[in-house]
Design a protein around this motif. Sequence first.
Motif, PDB file in Angstrom:
ATOM      1  N   GLN A   1       7.328   9.376  92.417  1.00 46.51           N
ATOM      2  CA  GLN A   1       8.339   9.672  91.411  1.00 46.51           C
ATOM      3  C   GLN A   1       9.662   8.971  91.721  1.00 46.51           C
ATOM      4  O   GLN A   1      10.247   8.301  90.870  1.00 46.51           O
ATOM      5  CB  GLN A   1       8.565  11.186  91.341  1.00 46.51           C
ATOM      6  CG  GLN A   1       9.506  11.651  90.245  1.00 46.51           C
ATOM      7  CD  GLN A   1       8.794  11.882  88.923  1.00 46.51           C
ATOM      8  OE1 GLN A   1       7.915  11.109  88.536  1.00 46.51           O
ATOM      9  NE2 GLN A   1       9.165  12.933  88.227  1.00 46.51           N
ATOM     10  N   VAL A   2      10.112   9.113  92.960  1.00 48.45           N
ATOM     11  CA  VAL A   2      11.395   8.526  93.359  1.00 48.45           C
ATOM     12  C   VAL A   2      11.330   7.003  93.338  1.00 48.45           C
ATOM     13  O   VAL A   2      12.243   6.335  92.832  1.00 48.45           O
ATOM     14  CB  VAL A   2      11.799   9.029  94.767  1.00 48.45           C
ATOM     15  CG1 VAL A   2      13.035   8.292  95.264  1.00 48.45           C
ATOM     16  CG2 VAL A   2      12.061  10.534  94.748  1.00 48.45           C
ATOM     17  N   SER A   3      10.237   6.441  93.861  1.00 51.32           N
ATOM     18  CA  SER A   3      10.097   4.983  93.922  1.00 51.32           C
ATOM     19  C   SER A   3      10.050   4.374  92.529  1.00 51.32           C
ATOM     20  O   SER A   3      10.719   3.371  92.252  1.00 51.32           O
ATOM     21  CB  SER A   3       8.830   4.602  94.702  1.00 51.32           C
ATOM     22  OG  SER A   3       8.872   5.100  96.013  1.00 51.32           O
ATOM     23  N   TRP A   4       9.249   4.986  91.648  1.00 49.27           N
ATOM     24  CA  TRP A   4       9.124   4.459  90.284  1.00 49.27           C
ATOM     25  C   TRP A   4      10.438   4.602  89.514  1.00 49.27           C
ATOM     26  O   TRP A   4      10.813   3.709  88.755  1.00 49.27           O
ATOM     27  CB  TRP A   4       8.002   5.175  89.549  1.00 49.27           C
ATOM     28  CG  TRP A   4       7.728   4.658  88.167  1.00 49.27           C
ATOM     29  CD1 TRP A   4       7.941   5.304  86.987  1.00 49.27           C
ATOM     30  CD2 TRP A   4       7.203   3.373  87.815  1.00 49.27           C
ATOM     31  NE1 TRP A   4       7.574   4.530  85.921  1.00 49.27           N
ATOM     32  CE2 TRP A   4       7.120   3.318  86.405  1.00 49.27           C
ATOM     33  CE3 TRP A   4       6.799   2.263  88.560  1.00 49.27           C
ATOM     34  CZ2 TRP A   4       6.639   2.200  85.725  1.00 49.27           C
ATOM     35  CZ3 TRP A   4       6.319   1.141  87.879  1.00 49.27           C
ATOM     36  CH2 TRP A   4       6.245   1.120  86.476  1.00 49.27           C
ATOM     37  N   PHE A   5      11.141   5.697  89.725  1.00 45.28           N
ATOM     38  CA  PHE A   5      12.418   5.909  89.048  1.00 45.28           C
ATOM     39  C   PHE A   5      13.430   4.831  89.464  1.00 45.28           C
ATOM     40  O   PHE A   5      14.119   4.254  88.621  1.00 45.28           O
ATOM     41  CB  PHE A   5      12.965   7.303  89.380  1.00 45.28           C
ATOM     42  CG  PHE A   5      14.207   7.669  88.615  1.00 45.28           C
ATOM     43  CD1 PHE A   5      14.113   8.258  87.362  1.00 45.28           C
ATOM     44  CD2 PHE A   5      15.470   7.426  89.135  1.00 45.28           C
ATOM     45  CE1 PHE A   5      15.254   8.590  86.634  1.00 45.28           C
ATOM     46  CE2 PHE A   5      16.610   7.752  88.426  1.00 45.28           C
ATOM     47  CZ  PHE A   5      16.502   8.341  87.174  1.00 45.28           C
ATOM     48  N   LYS A   6      13.513   4.570  90.772  1.00 42.95           N
ATOM     49  CA  LYS A   6      14.456   3.560  91.268  1.00 42.95           C
ATOM     50  C   LYS A   6      14.080   2.163  90.788  1.00 42.95           C
ATOM     51  O   LYS A   6      14.945   1.365  90.409  1.00 42.95           O
ATOM     52  CB  LYS A   6      14.506   3.591  92.794  1.00 42.95           C
ATOM     53  CG  LYS A   6      15.196   4.820  93.366  1.00 42.95           C
ATOM     54  CD  LYS A   6      15.237   4.770  94.882  1.00 42.95           C
ATOM     55  CE  LYS A   6      15.989   5.969  95.449  1.00 42.95           C
ATOM     56  NZ  LYS A   6      16.015   5.944  96.944  1.00 42.95           N
TER      57      LYS A   6
END
Length: 413
Positions: A354-359
């Motif tokens: 989630q965090v990686s894709w959001f960034k």
Amino acid sequence: MLYYLFEYLEQQFQFPGASLFGFITFRAALAMILSLLISTIYGKRIIRFLQKKQMGETIRDLGLEGQSEKAGTPTMGGIIIILATLIPVLLLAKLENIYIILLLITTVWMGVIGFIDDYLKKFKQDKEGLKGRFKVLGQIGLGVIVGATLYFHNDVTIKEKVSVEQQQEIVAQDANVSPAKLFNGEEKSTKTTIPFVKGNEFDYADLITWISPSLEKYAWVVFILATIFIITAVSNGANLTDGIDGLAAGTSAIIVLTLGIFAFVSGHIVFSEYLNIMYIPRIEEITIYITAFVGALIGFLWYNTYPAQVFMGDTGSLTIGGIIAVIAIAVRKEWLIPVLCGIFLAENLSVVMQVSWFKYTKKKYGEGRRIFKMSPLHHHYQKSGYHESKIVTRFWIVGILLAILSIVTLKIR
């Protein structure tokens, strides 16, 4: 302590019933009963104490159904789990056993880190609690202690079965040969086991000796680094899983009970010979710790199932993860963690993804995009309209399936 008392009574006076304390199965059953009683009977008193000290949870508004109703529920309930585990272990286990010592250190060490985190959140009004780098430093410190002890301590050994040819010769000479004669002597080793592989043993030293055999003397560095990684990953996974009522405690009870089966058969020479697995002398003693821990988790669920009367907080979740990791490493089943602790892994990966894709999407498109409606994974299902009781029950079912699959690896290779 009771173990030593009854051992003395048996040796000196042949006290009726004292010999029962010499059996692992009896002490393990008694440890579970005691931990259940402590967590259920005294758990209520601890909850009242936490309420009196105004240790209610401050709930962040995440837009989840029923979230506001949980505000004020006491946190730091991990104290119940810790006490209900430690008391039976101190009473019934052989306290000189190195594996018991390591688990006691792990419980106190991770419990203190979690307690500091919860304390800062509540009394210092710091929503972030203990800074992440300090948590990681604490996990690294524990990893160094556990890894170094398991590598260097003289009581941490294994026994491997003799070659097939030697077995045939021994059996030919005596068909009723003792299983102990089918094993080599005790040896220090960094070997562990890999699931689903026929030659399922793996030596951490192989990670560097392929470069040069002379590097074998540095195998301890590789082993300690692996220990640090496993303890950090599993404790953080348990921490992320602790998001809805009963999820972390129930899932962990399933995992730990499974590890208890591995510990018992690995420490029993007859079962080790029958299952053709590595025999680990003295490891069977942690069965006492494991049953006490399982009893504490189940007793905690008495108050933690929906609607929860208490939350375990980081005091409980970090401790649970640390204990699971150390047990898995001690019984040399740490490579099974991705399967056995699949729930923890899924929760961890959901956050990372989630965090990686959001960034990534924010940098590329100027707007952050999400894979899940919310992470960790259990919150995604809450956002999808599932009641948390249904989510927890289904996660437990998945956990049971993963536990069965893990046990099956004893024979499937």
